[in-house]
Design an enzyme around this catalytic site. Structure first.
Site, PDB file in Angstrom:
ATOM      1  N   GLN A 165       1.162  -1.269  -0.040  1.00 35.88           N
ATOM      2  CA  GLN A 165      -0.213  -0.689   0.280  1.00 35.88           C
ATOM      3  C   GLN A 165       0.978   1.574   0.585  1.00 35.88           C
ATOM      4  O   GLN A 165       0.339   2.634  -0.245  1.00 35.88           O
ATOM      5  CB  GLN A 165      -0.702  -0.286   1.313  1.00 35.88           C
ATOM      6  CG  GLN A 165      -2.318   1.096   1.247  1.00 35.88           C
ATOM      7  CD  GLN A 165      -3.256   0.996   0.029  1.00 35.88           C
ATOM      8  OE1 GLN A 165      -3.980   0.416  -0.373  1.00 35.88           O
ATOM      9  NE2 GLN A 165      -3.154   2.344  -0.578  1.00 35.88           N
ATOM     10  N   ARG A 171      -2.282   0.973  -7.028  1.00 29.69           N
ATOM     11  CA  ARG A 171      -1.759  -0.322  -6.517  1.00 29.69           C
ATOM     12  C   ARG A 171      -1.412  -1.101  -7.308  1.00 29.69           C
ATOM     13  O   ARG A 171      -0.572  -2.384  -7.675  1.00 29.69           O
ATOM     14  CB  ARG A 171      -3.043  -1.147  -5.285  1.00 29.69           C
ATOM     15  CG  ARG A 171      -3.412  -0.239  -4.532  1.00 29.69           C
ATOM     16  CD  ARG A 171      -2.393  -0.939  -3.278  1.00 29.69           C
ATOM     17  NE  ARG A 171      -1.858  -1.555  -3.065  1.00 29.69           N
ATOM     18  CZ  ARG A 171      -2.476  -3.221  -2.637  1.00 29.69           C
ATOM     19  NH1 ARG A 171      -3.885  -2.092  -1.429  1.00 29.69           N
ATOM     20  NH2 ARG A 171      -2.239  -4.085  -2.187  1.00 29.69           N
TER      21      ARG A 171
END
Ligand code: CP
Ligand code: NVA
Length: 304
Positions: free
Chosen positions: A134, A287
């Site tokens: 993340q 992501r």
């Protein structure tokens, strides 16, 4: 060459991380232009999920497919991992058949044990302690909007959890200061704080953390595995919400991020996702791009 893993941000140098972010932005642009890339043709990623996921699963699986490879979804329910086969034995076998392994689990120790026995790169896709994938997406997102984060102040509002720990690591790697505002008893891990004392300030008041910051970040009050604590946490965190009033204390062009899933009415007010400072959708999409860059780095040892 020794196999490289990505269990925390500390597994890469700052210059490797900077090149990774550049590459991720390039991949984002090329993908949006419809360019086809098959750098991971015939390569396979094994994905072990012991916790739920939307973004992580979709981004890794789509990313492998877009680069010409494939991803296997392995749930402990359907593999011998769930029936007690030792992690080390599983690591030897799985890594002998694929090119990289991604794991989302509870104890951080599990990914460390797996990596120690694996002949292929292992990626931490979230443990109770860290969520480094993340962070590369978040750092890419900040850069794409505001340039370098070096010297900035980032405010973490809420639980001293896995995301917060990875933000502490990021503060060190990317050279920014992290203000953490959390209730008593919900501080980040003391050993992690001690190792980065000069990078992190822990305060009680969200306003104190947010004042003058260039980036405000939060996460759910109860992480996966803490469902039983939801009620107690709602009480403890009730004044730890990012909302437009808190945002107004930050720098004028400060950004708001959240790894998602978000709980509107808890850690954020209902209007934060679409607030002018919010880059959460861009962050979520990144992501995909950040992890494609990571997969190329770990499997092919390339950052361009
Ligand atoms: N942010 C994140 O890791 O989302 P998922 O739990 O949906 O994968
Ligand atoms: N801290 C959260 C992050 C989810 C992506 C959790 O561990 O559940």
């Amino acid at each position: 060459m020794a196999v490289r893993h990505f269990l925390t941000l500390n597994d890469m140098t700052t210059s490797e991380l900077e090149l990774l972010l550049d590459h991720a932005s390039r991949l984002r642009k090329e993908w949006r232009e419809g360019k086809v890339r098959d750098s991971l043709k015939n390569r396979v990623l094994a994905m072990i999920f012991e916790k739920s996921s939307t973004r992580t699963r979709v981004s890794f699986e789509a990313g492998m497919t877009q680069l010409g490879g494939a991803a296997l979804f392995l749930s402990p329910r359907d593999t011998q991992l769930g029936r007690g086969e030792p992690i080390e034995d599983s690591a030897i076998v799985i890594s002998s058949m694929v090119d990289a392994v991604m794991i989302r689990t509870f104890a951080h120790d599990t990914v460390e044990k797996f990596a120690a026995a694996s002949s292929k790169p292992v990626i931490n896709a979230l443990t109770d302690e860290y969520h480094p994938c993340q962070l590369i997406a978040d750092m890419q997102t900040y850069r794409e909007h505001r340039g370098s984060i070096r010297g900035a102040t980032v405010a973490w509002i809420g639980d001293g959890n896995n995301m917060c720990h990875s933000y502490i690591n990021a503060a060190e790697k990317f050279d920014f200061h992290l203000n953490v505002a959390c209730p008593e008893g919900y501080e980040p891990d003391q050993a992690i704080l001690d190792a980065h004392r000069d990078r992190v300030t822990v305060v009680r008041a969200p306003e104190e953390a947010a004042r003058g910051a260039q980036l405000l970040v939060t996460d759910v009050w109860a992480s996966m595995g803490q469902e039983d604590e939801q009620k107690a946490r709602e009480k403890a965190f009730s004044s730890y919400q990012i909302n437009p009033a808190l945002m107004s204390l930050a720098e004028k062009d400060a950004l708001f991020m959240h790894c998602l899933p978000a709980h509107r009415g808890e850690e954020i007010s209902a209007d934060m996702m679409e607030h002018s400072s919010s880059v959460v959708w861009h962050e979520a999409e990144n992501r995909l791009h950040a992890q494609k860059a990571l997969l190329e780095f770990l499997i092919l040892n390339r950052l361009d």
